[in-house]
Design a protein around this motif. Sequence first.
Motif, PDB file in Angstrom:
ATOM      1  N   ALA A   1      -5.084  11.075  63.931  1.00 34.14           N
ATOM      2  CA  ALA A   1      -5.184  11.213  65.385  1.00 34.14           C
ATOM      3  C   ALA A   1      -6.638  11.221  65.832  1.00 34.14           C
ATOM      4  O   ALA A   1      -7.002  10.583  66.831  1.00 34.14           O
ATOM      5  CB  ALA A   1      -4.475  12.488  65.841  1.00 34.14           C
ATOM      6  N   GLN A   2      -7.497  11.923  65.088  1.00 33.09           N
ATOM      7  CA  GLN A   2      -8.914  11.960  65.429  1.00 33.09           C
ATOM      8  C   GLN A   2      -9.555  10.585  65.255  1.00 33.09           C
ATOM      9  O   GLN A   2     -10.343  10.135  66.102  1.00 33.09           O
ATOM     10  CB  GLN A   2      -9.633  12.986  64.554  1.00 33.09           C
ATOM     11  CG  GLN A   2      -9.257  14.430  64.849  1.00 33.09           C
ATOM     12  CD  GLN A   2      -9.867  15.404  63.862  1.00 33.09           C
ATOM     13  OE1 GLN A   2     -10.850  15.090  63.182  1.00 33.09           O
ATOM     14  NE2 GLN A   2      -9.286  16.593  63.755  1.00 33.09           N
ATOM     15  N   ARG A   3      -9.226   9.911  64.170  1.00 32.29           N
ATOM     16  CA  ARG A   3      -9.807   8.586  63.930  1.00 32.29           C
ATOM     17  C   ARG A   3      -9.317   7.580  64.976  1.00 32.29           C
ATOM     18  O   ARG A   3     -10.098   6.741  65.444  1.00 32.29           O
ATOM     19  CB  ARG A   3      -9.457   8.118  62.515  1.00 32.29           C
ATOM     20  CG  ARG A   3     -10.245   8.849  61.419  1.00 32.29           C
ATOM     21  CD  ARG A   3      -9.997   8.257  60.058  1.00 32.29           C
ATOM     22  NE  ARG A   3      -8.688   8.656  59.541  1.00 32.29           N
ATOM     23  CZ  ARG A   3      -8.464   9.760  58.839  1.00 32.29           C
ATOM     24  NH1 ARG A   3      -9.464  10.586  58.566  1.00 32.29           N
ATOM     25  NH2 ARG A   3      -7.259  10.052  58.377  1.00 32.29           N
ATOM     26  N   HIS A   4      -8.049   7.658  65.345  1.00 28.91           N
ATOM     27  CA  HIS A   4      -7.521   6.754  66.367  1.00 28.91           C
ATOM     28  C   HIS A   4      -8.229   6.963  67.704  1.00 28.91           C
ATOM     29  O   HIS A   4      -8.646   6.006  68.365  1.00 28.91           O
ATOM     30  CB  HIS A   4      -6.014   6.981  66.546  1.00 28.91           C
ATOM     31  CG  HIS A   4      -5.211   6.536  65.374  1.00 28.91           C
ATOM     32  ND1 HIS A   4      -3.934   7.001  65.134  1.00 28.91           N
ATOM     33  CD2 HIS A   4      -5.485   5.656  64.369  1.00 28.91           C
ATOM     34  CE1 HIS A   4      -3.468   6.436  64.040  1.00 28.91           C
ATOM     35  NE2 HIS A   4      -4.391   5.618  63.555  1.00 28.91           N
TER      36      HIS A   4
ATOM     37  N   GLY B   1     -11.129   8.338  68.138  1.00 34.72           N
ATOM     38  CA  GLY B   1     -12.521   7.949  67.971  1.00 34.72           C
ATOM     39  C   GLY B   1     -12.733   6.459  68.137  1.00 34.72           C
ATOM     40  O   GLY B   1     -13.693   6.016  68.777  1.00 34.72           O
ATOM     41  N   SER B   2     -11.823   5.658  67.585  1.00 38.71           N
ATOM     42  CA  SER B   2     -11.926   4.198  67.730  1.00 38.71           C
ATOM     43  C   SER B   2     -11.718   3.771  69.171  1.00 38.71           C
ATOM     44  O   SER B   2     -12.414   2.882  69.676  1.00 38.71           O
ATOM     45  CB  SER B   2     -10.892   3.511  66.829  1.00 38.71           C
ATOM     46  OG  SER B   2     -11.188   3.746  65.466  1.00 38.71           O
ATOM     47  N   ARG B   3     -10.782   4.409  69.840  1.00 36.23           N
ATOM     48  CA  ARG B   3     -10.551   4.102  71.256  1.00 36.23           C
ATOM     49  C   ARG B   3     -11.791   4.428  72.073  1.00 36.23           C
ATOM     50  O   ARG B   3     -12.200   3.653  72.947  1.00 36.23           O
ATOM     51  CB  ARG B   3      -9.346   4.892  71.772  1.00 36.23           C
ATOM     52  CG  ARG B   3      -8.019   4.459  71.144  1.00 36.23           C
ATOM     53  CD  ARG B   3      -6.876   5.384  71.550  1.00 36.23           C
ATOM     54  NE  ARG B   3      -6.777   5.455  72.990  1.00 36.23           N
ATOM     55  CZ  ARG B   3      -6.789   6.605  73.680  1.00 36.23           C
ATOM     56  NH1 ARG B   3      -6.911   7.768  73.066  1.00 36.23           N
ATOM     57  NH2 ARG B   3      -6.695   6.583  74.993  1.00 36.23           N
ATOM     58  N   SER B   4     -12.413   5.565  71.779  1.00 39.71           N
ATOM     59  CA  SER B   4     -13.607   5.964  72.514  1.00 39.71           C
ATOM     60  C   SER B   4     -14.753   4.988  72.291  1.00 39.71           C
ATOM     61  O   SER B   4     -15.462   4.606  73.239  1.00 39.71           O
ATOM     62  CB  SER B   4     -14.018   7.379  72.082  1.00 39.71           C
ATOM     63  OG  SER B   4     -15.064   7.867  72.881  1.00 39.71           O
TER      64      SER B   4
ATOM     65  N   GLU C   1     -11.176  14.036  74.245  1.00 46.79           N
ATOM     66  CA  GLU C   1      -9.905  14.092  73.514  1.00 46.79           C
ATOM     67  C   GLU C   1     -10.171  14.319  72.022  1.00 46.79           C
ATOM     68  O   GLU C   1      -9.495  15.139  71.386  1.00 46.79           O
ATOM     69  CB  GLU C   1      -9.131  12.800  73.722  1.00 46.79           C
ATOM     70  CG  GLU C   1      -7.826  12.709  72.960  1.00 46.79           C
ATOM     71  CD  GLU C   1      -7.153  11.355  73.103  1.00 46.79           C
ATOM     72  OE1 GLU C   1      -6.279  11.046  72.272  1.00 46.79           O
ATOM     73  OE2 GLU C   1      -7.495  10.603  74.033  1.00 46.79           O
ATOM     74  N   VAL C   2     -11.140  13.614  71.482  1.00 46.22           N
ATOM     75  CA  VAL C   2     -11.505  13.803  70.072  1.00 46.22           C
ATOM     76  C   VAL C   2     -11.959  15.240  69.832  1.00 46.22           C
ATOM     77  O   VAL C   2     -11.540  15.884  68.853  1.00 46.22           O
ATOM     78  CB  VAL C   2     -12.624  12.824  69.652  1.00 46.22           C
ATOM     79  CG1 VAL C   2     -13.117  13.156  68.252  1.00 46.22           C
ATOM     80  CG2 VAL C   2     -12.134  11.387  69.692  1.00 46.22           C
ATOM     81  N   GLN C   3     -12.796  15.749  70.696  1.00 46.10           N
ATOM     82  CA  GLN C   3     -13.270  17.126  70.548  1.00 46.10           C
ATOM     83  C   GLN C   3     -12.113  18.120  70.563  1.00 46.10           C
ATOM     84  O   GLN C   3     -12.092  19.078  69.787  1.00 46.10           O
ATOM     85  CB  GLN C   3     -14.261  17.462  71.660  1.00 46.10           C
ATOM     86  CG  GLN C   3     -15.630  16.838  71.475  1.00 46.10           C
ATOM     87  CD  GLN C   3     -16.630  17.382  72.475  1.00 46.10           C
ATOM     88  OE1 GLN C   3     -16.305  17.629  73.635  1.00 46.10           O
ATOM     89  NE2 GLN C   3     -17.860  17.583  72.032  1.00 46.10           N
TER      90      GLN C   3
END
Length: 234
Positions: free
Chosen positions: A13-16, A18-21, A155-157
């Motif tokens: 979820a974090q990696r997804h 992060g890529s979107r960001s 969202e990542v944070q």
Amino acid sequence: MENIQSKPLDTDAQRHSGSRSRLYSIFAEVYRYPEESFRRQAKQGELVQAFEALSAELPYAFSLEEGERKGLTLSGSVQEEDVEVEFVRLFESGPGGPPCPLVEGAWKEDRKVVLKELILFYNHFGLSYAEGAQDERPDHICLEMEFLHYLTFKEVQALQTGADPSSYRRAQRDFLERHPLAWMEKVSERLEQIYERLPEDACREAIVFYRELVQLTCRFFGEERSYLRSLLSA
């Protein structure tokens, strides 16, 4: 803003997110005036490589189409000034204004309402914006992409700290639907019309570059909306 990479992305979820960001960050840059470094990246295929690498890490199936891959890689025959000239001619100047302005207010009936809503969005999430104090208008596509980059960063944070990311996802969905998704498709349609009636002195390859870039952007927006809707309805 703290860089996402400064903390490890430990879960899918974090990696997804992060890529979107990072993709939103790229979209915030590619619609600015094409400086030398940007033109070099486009000619060397680095822009396509960046899009493809991040697209492979998204939480949904998304990849560049063949026309986008070719169109977003400029050939060596494109002169240094060609991309700059076509960028200005398409997006920044022209009789009565540019044919494809990259500002939302140019595509909506009431610009004041658009600007008011955007500034409320920005200020609500702690991003102070005073019109006239920034280089770009609040309704410029670059500012709207920077805001979505910021929301996905938050969202990542939230995911990294175990907090609920729903408020940031809801804001992304609402902002995307009400703003960039609601007008960038009109830019895409206008670019298609321009491409069909190119003046003799136009650099066809540079115009194809921006046509494919806008089409890619709109496809990404559509996938983002579907993804966010599915998350928020779960």
